[in-house]
Design an enzyme around this catalytic site. Structure first.
Site, PDB file in Angstrom:
ATOM      1  N   ASP A  76       7.916   6.675  13.353  1.00 27.94           N
ATOM      2  CA  ASP A  76       8.509   5.797  14.358  1.00 27.94           C
ATOM      3  C   ASP A  76       9.973   5.453  14.069  1.00 27.94           C
ATOM      4  O   ASP A  76      10.873   5.901  14.782  1.00 27.94           O
ATOM      5  CB  ASP A  76       7.640   4.542  14.584  1.00 27.94           C
ATOM      6  N   ASP A  78       0.837  -1.198   0.000  1.00 27.85           N
ATOM      7  CA  ASP A  78       0.000   0.000   0.000  1.00 27.85           C
ATOM      8  C   ASP A  78       0.872   1.249   0.000  1.00 27.85           C
ATOM      9  O   ASP A  78       2.047   1.203   0.351  1.00 27.85           O
ATOM     10  CB  ASP A  78      -1.009  -0.005   1.148  1.00 27.85           C
ATOM     11  N   ASP A 125       1.265   5.294   0.888  1.00 25.80           N
ATOM     12  CA  ASP A 125       0.820   6.449   1.660  1.00 25.80           C
ATOM     13  C   ASP A 125       1.474   7.692   1.099  1.00 25.80           C
ATOM     14  O   ASP A 125       2.665   7.688   0.764  1.00 25.80           O
ATOM     15  CB  ASP A 125       1.211   6.274   3.137  1.00 25.80           C
TER      16      ASP A 125
HETATM   17  P1  ATP Z   1       3.342  -1.816   6.430  1.00 23.83           P
HETATM   18  O1  ATP Z   1       2.304  -1.087   5.632  1.00 23.83           O
HETATM   19  O2  ATP Z   1       4.293  -2.653   5.682  1.00 23.83           O
HETATM   20  O3  ATP Z   1       2.761  -2.520   7.589  1.00 23.83           O
HETATM   21  P2  ATP Z   1       4.177   0.832   7.175  1.00 23.83           P
HETATM   22  O4  ATP Z   1       5.525   1.337   7.619  1.00 23.83           O
HETATM   23  O5  ATP Z   1       3.633   1.426   5.937  1.00 23.83           O
HETATM   24  O6  ATP Z   1       4.308  -0.713   7.098  1.00 23.83           O
HETATM   25  P3  ATP Z   1       1.810   1.763   8.433  1.00 23.83           P
HETATM   26  O7  ATP Z   1       1.179   1.273   9.685  1.00 23.83           O
HETATM   27  O8  ATP Z   1       1.111   1.599   7.128  1.00 23.83           O
HETATM   28  O9  ATP Z   1       3.221   1.057   8.375  1.00 23.83           O
HETATM   29  O10 ATP Z   1       2.160   3.287   8.681  1.00 23.83           O
HETATM   30  C1  ATP Z   1       2.645   4.159   7.670  1.00 23.83           C
HETATM   31  C2  ATP Z   1       3.700   5.091   8.226  1.00 23.83           C
HETATM   32  O11 ATP Z   1       3.137   5.908   9.263  1.00 23.83           O
HETATM   33  C3  ATP Z   1       4.865   4.376   8.893  1.00 23.83           C
HETATM   34  O12 ATP Z   1       5.853   4.024   7.968  1.00 23.83           O
HETATM   35  C4  ATP Z   1       5.358   5.440   9.870  1.00 23.83           C
HETATM   36  O13 ATP Z   1       6.124   6.401   9.215  1.00 23.83           O
HETATM   37  C5  ATP Z   1       4.066   6.089  10.322  1.00 23.83           C
HETATM   38  N1  ATP Z   1       3.510   5.413  11.529  1.00 23.83           N
HETATM   39  C6  ATP Z   1       2.568   4.458  11.561  1.00 23.83           C
HETATM   40  N2  ATP Z   1       2.308   4.089  12.824  1.00 23.83           N
HETATM   41  C7  ATP Z   1       3.095   4.828  13.612  1.00 23.83           C
HETATM   42  C8  ATP Z   1       3.277   4.925  15.022  1.00 23.83           C
HETATM   43  N3  ATP Z   1       2.597   4.150  15.866  1.00 23.83           N
HETATM   44  N4  ATP Z   1       4.168   5.833  15.473  1.00 23.83           N
HETATM   45  C9  ATP Z   1       4.844   6.627  14.624  1.00 23.83           C
HETATM   46  N5  ATP Z   1       4.733   6.572  13.302  1.00 23.83           N
HETATM   47  C10 ATP Z   1       3.861   5.683  12.780  1.00 23.83           C
HETATM   48 MG    MG Z   2       1.707   1.043   5.087  1.00 28.54          MG
END
Ligand code: ATP
Ligand code: MG
Length: 439
Positions: free
Chosen positions: A142, A63, A65
């Site tokens: 994070d 996905d 963002d």
């Molecule tokens: P994946 O989609 O593979 O699970 P992701 O890194 O994209 O991993 P998401 O949960 O989709 O994780 O979140 C998108 C982005 O938002 C993260 O990469 C991070 O930069 C930020 N983020 C998400 N959750 C948190 C959190 N709890 N604290 C700080 N930043 C966060």
């Molecule tokens: Mg993601």
């Protein structure tokens, strides 16, 4: 300490297109459309987070963002297929068929040491809703590997936190002070484990040390959020590795206390759980579906068996009844940590309560088990028990074969002869039924 503080004035390292491997072929067409339209309308538009990280690692991002300096309302005015969601902090969801591109306006971090209002007593973030610029947005993220921004204007990557270096080193490093960042949001501990398992990264020592001091904070996380995280942890195809890491860092005990206690006392149960996790990972790899109710049943099996035996010694009831009752008790207790929706606890109880029925291999009731709506799950569960020697091999083989038989052959296999049935029918005919029909 490296990366600590909130140097919002820090300039990013800009990595030009020629010096990185993220290609537009890695990016979904829908995400590109959003990025280009924002850019052409005069806004900044970046891909951010997991998709940039995964693309750099040569994985296929699932996905996408987007982060922009356009406000949610400005985003909406550009896209007819856009909906704004969230009350506290508004996000734009732009829909293309089944794909949704989440577009967020840059936000400032809530890390203000002198601002007590934004945190609760344990340091958890309560307020995180101020729009900002990209060089503020970065500090609320994070891990350094999750804080890379891909700029659609010139296809460069903006790196404020040495994220690219940490990706090369395959390290999960928290941005800022690790203890403070985990206190703000204890779910970051689970995210560390999830990414370590998925990406085969090492959790940085500074993060491990902070985690070990703060595992207890997970109890403050709302149970509904922990369920969401549980799904991500165990359904993404790296469940076994995730489980090992959660146990290694004392996080599993916080999520599943009753299970953890049994794991510490019973090696066969550990083996059983591991077999289930491996099985689940294999299914994901093969593109098959996995249901959380199955793994929940696996995790809760030993605690449920223990309570079932106690209930049976207290009161006369069948083994199935005792399992169903114990499953109810244990899942209610588990709900205090992780809010498991009823649509999963109900089938889980059914699956577990069916287990004693595999012991009987003759008669109509036994044969009817094959038609039970939870047969498939209950059978898979029984096969795992058999793998670790908890169910006889003959029983496992019998049920494996039984499914392959035609209806007539089944009757024979279950030793159902036609005669008793005919006799019963005659008897029934003599006794007029209440409804007047034999249905
Ligand atoms: P994946 O989609 O593979 O699970 P992701 O890194 O994209 O991993 P998401 O949960 O989709 O994780 O979140 C998108 C982005 O938002 C993260 O990469 C991070 O930069 C930020 N983020 C998400 N959750 C948190 C959190 N709890 N604290 C700080 N930043 C966060
Ligand atoms: Mg993601």
């Amino acid at each position: 300490m490296k990366n600590s503080g909130k140097p919002s004035s820090k300039k990013p390292k800009i990595i030009p297109r020629a010096a990185h491997t993220v290609s537009r072929n890695d990016i979904s067409g829908s995400a590109l459309k959003v990025l280009y339209r924002l850019h052409k309308s005069g806004y900044q538009a970046f891909l951010v987070g997991g998709c940039v990280r995964d693309a750099l690692l040569g994985l296929h991002p699932k996905d996408f963002d987007i982060a922009t300096n356009a406000t949610p309302e400005e985003v909406r005015s550009l896209f007819s297929n856009c909906r704004l969601i969230g009350r506290r902090f508004r996000l734009a969801h732009i829909r293309f068929g089944r794909e949704i591109i989440e577009t967020a306006t840059f936000r400032a971090a809530a890390i203000h040491k002198d601002d007590d209002v934004a945190h609760d007593d344990e340091g958890r973030i309560l307020r995180d809703n101020v729009y900002g610029t990209i060089d503020e947005d970065v500090w609320r993220r994070d891990f350094t590997c999750n804080a890379l921004y891909y700029n659609i204007a010139d296809f460069s990557i903006w790196d404020f936190t040495d994220g690219v270096k940490d990706i090369e080193r395959r390290r999960l490093v928290l941005i800022g002070d690790p203890v403070q960042r985990l206190r703000e949001d204890p779910v970051r501990m689970l995210r560390a484990v999830r990414f370590a398992a998925k990406l085969d990264f090492t959790i940085d020592d500074s993060v491990v040390a902070a985690m070990h001091k703060n595992v207890g904070l997970l109890t403050n996380v709302p149970a509904a959020r922990l369920f969401d995280e549980f799904m991500k942890l165990f359904q993404s195809g790296h469940a076994e590795k995730t489980f090992d890491l959660l146990r290694e860092h004392g996080l599993f005990a916080e999520m599943f206390p009753a299970t953890d206690q049994e794991l510490n006392e019973d090696d066969t149960f550990v083996e059983f759980v591991k077999a289930a996790l491996q099985n689940s990972d294999r299914r994901v790899a093969a593109g098959k579906s996995v249901t959380p109710m199955f793994l929940l049943g696996v995790f809760l099996w030993a605690p449920i068996k223990r309570i079932a035996a106690i209930r049976r010694s207290e009161e006369k009831m069948s083994e199935a009844q005792s399992l169903s009752l114990a499953a109810y008790e244990i899942s209610s207790e588990q709900q205090r940590r992780i809010a498991i929706p009823r649509r999963f606890t109900v089938p889980m109880r059914e699956m577990l309560a069916l287990q004693p029925r595999f012991q009987t291999m003759r008669g109509r009731r036994a044969m009817n088990l094959l038609e039970h709506r939870r047969f498939r799950a209950a059978y898979d569960f029984m096969m795992l028990l058999s793998d670790v020697g908890k169910v006889d091999e003959e029983i496992a083989d019998f049920w494996t074969e039984a499914q392959t038989l035609s209806v007539d052959d089944r009757a024979e296999r279950f030793q159902i002869d036609a005669k008793p049935r005919a006799r019963r029918r005659r008897r029934r005919r003599r006794r007029p039924s209440k409804s007047g029909s034999r249905a």
